[in-house]
Design a protein around this motif. Structure first.
Motif, PDB file in Angstrom:
ATOM      1  N   MET A   1       8.327  -0.491  12.211  1.00  0.00           N
ATOM      2  CA  MET A   1       6.951  -0.207  11.803  1.00  0.00           C
ATOM      3  C   MET A   1       6.871  -0.182  10.278  1.00  0.00           C
ATOM      4  O   MET A   1       6.485   0.810   9.674  1.00  0.00           O
ATOM      5  N   ASN A   2       7.268  -1.316   9.681  1.00  0.00           N
ATOM      6  CA  ASN A   2       7.219  -1.370   8.211  1.00  0.00           C
ATOM      7  C   ASN A   2       5.806  -1.636   7.723  1.00  0.00           C
ATOM      8  O   ASN A   2       5.063  -2.369   8.353  1.00  0.00           O
ATOM      9  N   LEU A   3       5.489  -1.032   6.598  1.00  0.00           N
ATOM     10  CA  LEU A   3       4.169  -1.264   6.017  1.00  0.00           C
ATOM     11  C   LEU A   3       4.125  -2.636   5.368  1.00  0.00           C
ATOM     12  O   LEU A   3       5.078  -3.057   4.708  1.00  0.00           O
ATOM     13  N   ASP A   4       3.018  -3.341   5.561  1.00  0.00           N
ATOM     14  CA  ASP A   4       2.835  -4.646   4.949  1.00  0.00           C
ATOM     15  C   ASP A   4       2.117  -4.441   3.624  1.00  0.00           C
ATOM     16  O   ASP A   4       0.894  -4.374   3.553  1.00  0.00           O
ATOM     17  N   TRP A   5       2.912  -4.306   2.555  1.00  0.00           N
ATOM     18  CA  TRP A   5       2.324  -3.962   1.253  1.00  0.00           C
ATOM     19  C   TRP A   5       1.424  -5.067   0.726  1.00  0.00           C
ATOM     20  O   TRP A   5       0.505  -4.823  -0.035  1.00  0.00           O
ATOM     21  N   ARG A   6       1.742  -6.327   1.114  1.00  0.00           N
ATOM     22  CA  ARG A   6       0.902  -7.425   0.636  1.00  0.00           C
ATOM     23  C   ARG A   6      -0.517  -7.298   1.188  1.00  0.00           C
ATOM     24  O   ARG A   6      -1.492  -7.539   0.496  1.00  0.00           O
ATOM     25  N   TRP A   7      -0.621  -6.906   2.471  1.00  0.00           N
ATOM     26  CA  TRP A   7      -1.955  -6.695   3.065  1.00  0.00           C
ATOM     27  C   TRP A   7      -2.688  -5.598   2.280  1.00  0.00           C
ATOM     28  O   TRP A   7      -3.865  -5.713   1.961  1.00  0.00           O
ATOM     29  N   ILE A   8      -1.963  -4.525   1.989  1.00  0.00           N
ATOM     30  CA  ILE A   8      -2.584  -3.415   1.253  1.00  0.00           C
ATOM     31  C   ILE A   8      -3.079  -3.891  -0.112  1.00  0.00           C
ATOM     32  O   ILE A   8      -4.208  -3.605  -0.512  1.00  0.00           O
ATOM     33  N   ASN A   9      -2.223  -4.662  -0.809  1.00  0.00           N
ATOM     34  CA  ASN A   9      -2.606  -5.167  -2.124  1.00  0.00           C
ATOM     35  C   ASN A   9      -3.849  -6.046  -2.075  1.00  0.00           C
ATOM     36  O   ASN A   9      -4.751  -5.914  -2.896  1.00  0.00           O
ATOM     37  N   ARG A  10      -3.874  -6.919  -1.075  1.00  0.00           N
ATOM     38  CA  ARG A  10      -4.988  -7.851  -0.966  1.00  0.00           C
ATOM     39  C   ARG A  10      -6.287  -7.113  -0.646  1.00  0.00           C
ATOM     40  O   ARG A  10      -7.365  -7.552  -1.011  1.00  0.00           O
ATOM     41  N   ASN A  11      -6.189  -6.002   0.066  1.00  0.00           N
ATOM     42  CA  ASN A  11      -7.405  -5.322   0.529  1.00  0.00           C
ATOM     43  C   ASN A  11      -7.693  -4.034  -0.221  1.00  0.00           C
ATOM     44  O   ASN A  11      -8.450  -3.190   0.260  1.00  0.00           O
ATOM     45  N   LEU A  12      -7.063  -3.907  -1.396  1.00  0.00           N
ATOM     46  CA  LEU A  12      -7.202  -2.662  -2.152  1.00  0.00           C
ATOM     47  C   LEU A  12      -8.665  -2.308  -2.410  1.00  0.00           C
ATOM     48  O   LEU A  12      -9.068  -1.144  -2.297  1.00  0.00           O
ATOM     49  N   GLY A  13      -9.466  -3.321  -2.750  1.00  0.00           N
ATOM     50  CA  GLY A  13     -10.880  -3.083  -3.042  1.00  0.00           C
ATOM     51  C   GLY A  13     -11.606  -2.518  -1.837  1.00  0.00           C
ATOM     52  O   GLY A  13     -12.325  -1.519  -1.937  1.00  0.00           O
ATOM     53  N   MET A  14     -11.374  -3.157  -0.682  1.00  0.00           N
ATOM     54  CA  MET A  14     -12.032  -2.696   0.538  1.00  0.00           C
ATOM     55  C   MET A  14     -11.591  -1.272   0.888  1.00  0.00           C
ATOM     56  O   MET A  14     -12.403  -0.416   1.227  1.00  0.00           O
ATOM     57  N   ILE A  15     -10.279  -1.030   0.776  1.00  0.00           N
ATOM     58  CA  ILE A  15      -9.754   0.295   1.109  1.00  0.00           C
ATOM     59  C   ILE A  15     -10.390   1.352   0.209  1.00  0.00           C
ATOM     60  O   ILE A  15     -10.799   2.422   0.671  1.00  0.00           O
ATOM     61  N   GLY A  16     -10.515   1.001  -1.086  1.00  0.00           N
ATOM     62  CA  GLY A  16     -11.115   1.935  -2.026  1.00  0.00           C
ATOM     63  C   GLY A  16     -12.556   2.259  -1.672  1.00  0.00           C
ATOM     64  O   GLY A  16     -12.960   3.431  -1.659  1.00  0.00           O
ATOM     65  N   SER A  17     -13.334   1.220  -1.343  1.00  0.00           N
ATOM     66  CA  SER A  17     -14.750   1.486  -1.073  1.00  0.00           C
ATOM     67  C   SER A  17     -14.913   2.227   0.255  1.00  0.00           C
ATOM     68  O   SER A  17     -15.794   3.084   0.388  1.00  0.00           O
ATOM     69  N   LEU A  18     -14.042   1.945   1.227  1.00  0.00           N
ATOM     70  CA  LEU A  18     -14.105   2.702   2.486  1.00  0.00           C
ATOM     71  C   LEU A  18     -13.781   4.167   2.245  1.00  0.00           C
ATOM     72  O   LEU A  18     -14.397   5.064   2.830  1.00  0.00           O
ATOM     73  N   THR A  19     -12.807   4.411   1.365  1.00  0.00           N
ATOM     74  CA  THR A  19     -12.430   5.797   1.074  1.00  0.00           C
ATOM     75  C   THR A  19     -13.587   6.548   0.421  1.00  0.00           C
ATOM     76  O   THR A  19     -13.905   7.682   0.805  1.00  0.00           O
ATOM     77  N   ALA A  20     -14.231   5.886  -0.544  1.00  0.00           N
ATOM     78  CA  ALA A  20     -15.364   6.518  -1.229  1.00  0.00           C
ATOM     79  C   ALA A  20     -16.491   6.799  -0.232  1.00  0.00           C
ATOM     80  O   ALA A  20     -17.069   7.898  -0.212  1.00  0.00           O
ATOM     81  N   GLN A  21     -16.750   5.798   0.616  1.00  0.00           N
ATOM     82  CA  GLN A  21     -17.794   5.945   1.624  1.00  0.00           C
ATOM     83  C   GLN A  21     -17.468   7.118   2.564  1.00  0.00           C
ATOM     84  O   GLN A  21     -18.327   7.931   2.902  1.00  0.00           O
ATOM     85  N   HIS A  22     -16.197   7.197   2.928  1.00  0.00           N
ATOM     86  CA  HIS A  22     -15.734   8.254   3.821  1.00  0.00           C
ATOM     87  C   HIS A  22     -15.978   9.635   3.205  1.00  0.00           C
ATOM     88  O   HIS A  22     -16.513  10.542   3.855  1.00  0.00           O
ATOM     89  N   ALA A  23     -15.604   9.742   1.928  1.00  0.00           N
ATOM     90  CA  ALA A  23     -15.745  11.034   1.245  1.00  0.00           C
ATOM     91  C   ALA A  23     -17.213  11.444   1.183  1.00  0.00           C
ATOM     92  O   ALA A  23     -17.567  12.594   1.470  1.00  0.00           O
ATOM     93  N   VAL A  24     -18.080  10.493   0.833  1.00  0.00           N
ATOM     94  CA  VAL A  24     -19.505  10.817   0.713  1.00  0.00           C
ATOM     95  C   VAL A  24     -20.074  11.218   2.077  1.00  0.00           C
ATOM     96  O   VAL A  24     -20.780  12.222   2.205  1.00  0.00           O
TER      97      VAL A  24
END
Lengths: 218, 228
Positions: A1-24
């Protein structure tokens, strides 16, 4: 169950906006609920014997599963099923249901002798409420605030079942593609948000209620 | 109201995959998960409450349980282990554990110390103290723990349909896929009703238990004393 860091890197923007949306989506309802719950809690406290009945009704409201609430609210609000307003309103309802109880419990915990002394040295009912009773009730209110904020942050994800859910969408992505990375990222970020929110409330409590520092409120 | 036609359509209730079957399935998930959770959590809670050790475990567990998004946990477990009634029940049971454990430990630890000292002075053994003094006094809190666990499981069993299928959550999922709001609403109403009914039912049991644990607080009749 290794993390796919490349996927994370590519989707950093989306992850960030989802996190902000989640917090709000999680925190805004708590703030709104706090503003409503303090006067409401005071009124409920004032009703005397009826207070327990009202608190039981709020307990029933609190027992309605969030998903049912997310689905039923559009009917009452006239919103679209996909609207994030449903989630915010549902979480605000839960927050009020719990915070009113906290306010009432807090006001009940103020010793009678303290209230009588305040009256004796000339406080009117309003000054006594604002300057004596509410400050003494705050530790209990803060405890409720922590519970409500943390559980709201966990609950936002559930809305992915009806097509919303901020960070919850990562669970959907991972599940559909049989791909662990988004799920782990979603879990870690949700827990992190909860931890940060809890720490902020704790700091606020320490800052605003220095006298309660040594009292255990949990 | 046309929105409610799905809910009151008898043909939707009958048969395989009908609303009736989904309701029963939801109930089966809930009962099985809470029972398994209770079988594990109650003895553990008694141990922690009686010995006064491991309290940090209880506090940590109940805090973590509140912060974990149940749907993420569920999806992860389904991907790792696959689906099936047993596996879903197991996940739900894990989510039911913290509430029951915390309440049991708090109930046992919170038993009136005077009563516990008196029991010890009478020469009761540790086991007797648990069975005859601490446990009866803890029952109301244990019931309230079962109550929150049940609510947690009813809610999460809804989410389970997302990853594993089955239960009333199925109505929400299929309704959402076919853009049938009536079907979703039927699911929502039934889930809410199930939760509220179970909550009131267990709440009633809790009131009875509280009365049994402290008969004199409610009724001062000799009968109440004799029964204690």
């Amino acid at each position: 169950m290794n993390l796919d860091w490349r996927w994370i890197n590519r989707n950093l923007g989306m992850i960030g906006s989802l996190t902000a949306q989640h917090a709000v989506l999680a925190v805004l309802p708590v703030l709104a609920a706090l503003v409503v719950s303090v006067p409401l809690g005071f009124l409920v406290h004032r009703t005397g014997r009826a207070a327990n009945v009202i608190l039981s009704v709020l307990g029933v409201v609190y027992s309605i599963p969030s998903l049912a609430m997310f689905v039923a609210l559009p009917l009452l609000l006239g919103t679209s099923i996909l609207s994030p307003v449903n989630i915010a309103v549902a979480l605000a309802i839960y927050s009020v249901a719990l915070l009113v109880r906290s306010v009432v419990d807090g006001l009940r915990s103020v010793p009678v002798a303290v209230k009588q002394s305040a009256s004796a040295i000339g406080f009117g009912w309003f000054a006594r409420l604002v300057k004596v009773e509410l400050p003494l009730a705050m530790p209990v209110v803060f405890a409720g605030l922590r519970v409500v904020t943390v559980s709201n942050i966990a609950l936002v994800s559930v809305a992915v079942v009806v097509g919303g859910g901020a960070l919850g969408q990562l669970f959907d992505t991972g599940f559909n593609r049989n791909f662990y990375t988004p799920i782990i990222v979603g879990l870690v970020l949700t827990l992190l948000l909860a931890l940060i929110a809890d720490a902020i409330i704790l700091l606020l409590q320490r800052g605003t209620l220095p006298w309660a520092r040594r009292r255990r409120t949990a | 109201m046309s929105y409610f036609s799905y809910l009151f359509d008898a043909s939707r209730w009958a048969g395989d995959g009908g609303t009736g079957q989904l309701l029963l399935q939801h109930l089966a998930y809930t009962v099985a998960a809470v029972l398994i959770g209770a079988v594990v959590a109650i003895p553990l809670g008694i141990l922690i409450g009686h010995t006064g050790r491991g309290g940090f475990l209880v506090i940590g567990l109940s805090n973590a349980a509140r912060a974990i998004p149940s749907i993420g946990f569920l999806v992860l477990v389904v991907l790792l282990l696959g689906t099936g009634f047993g596996k879903t029940v197991l996940v739900l049971a894990v989510l039911a554990l913290p509430a029951i454990l915390t309440a049991t430990a708090a109930g046992i630890a919170g038993a009136d110390p005077d009563a516990v000292y008196a029991a010890r002075a009478l020469g009761m053994t540790g086991g007797q103290i648990v069975r005859k003094v601490e446990w009866p006094l803890a029952v109301p809190l244990v019931v309230s723990g079962l109550r929150s666990a049940t609510l947690q499981v009813v809610a999460t069993a809804t989410v389970a349909a997302f990853a594993a299928g089955g239960g009333l959550g199925q109505l929400l999922i299929s309704g959402q896929r076919s853009r049938d709001y009536g079907q979703m609403l039927a699911g929502a109403v039934l889930i809410a009703a199930l939760a509220v009914v179970l909550d009131l039912l267990i709440g009633g049991v809790g009131l009875l238990a509280a009365r049994r644990a402290r008969p004199r607080s409610k009724t001062r009749t000799p009968a109440g004393v004799a029964r204690a």
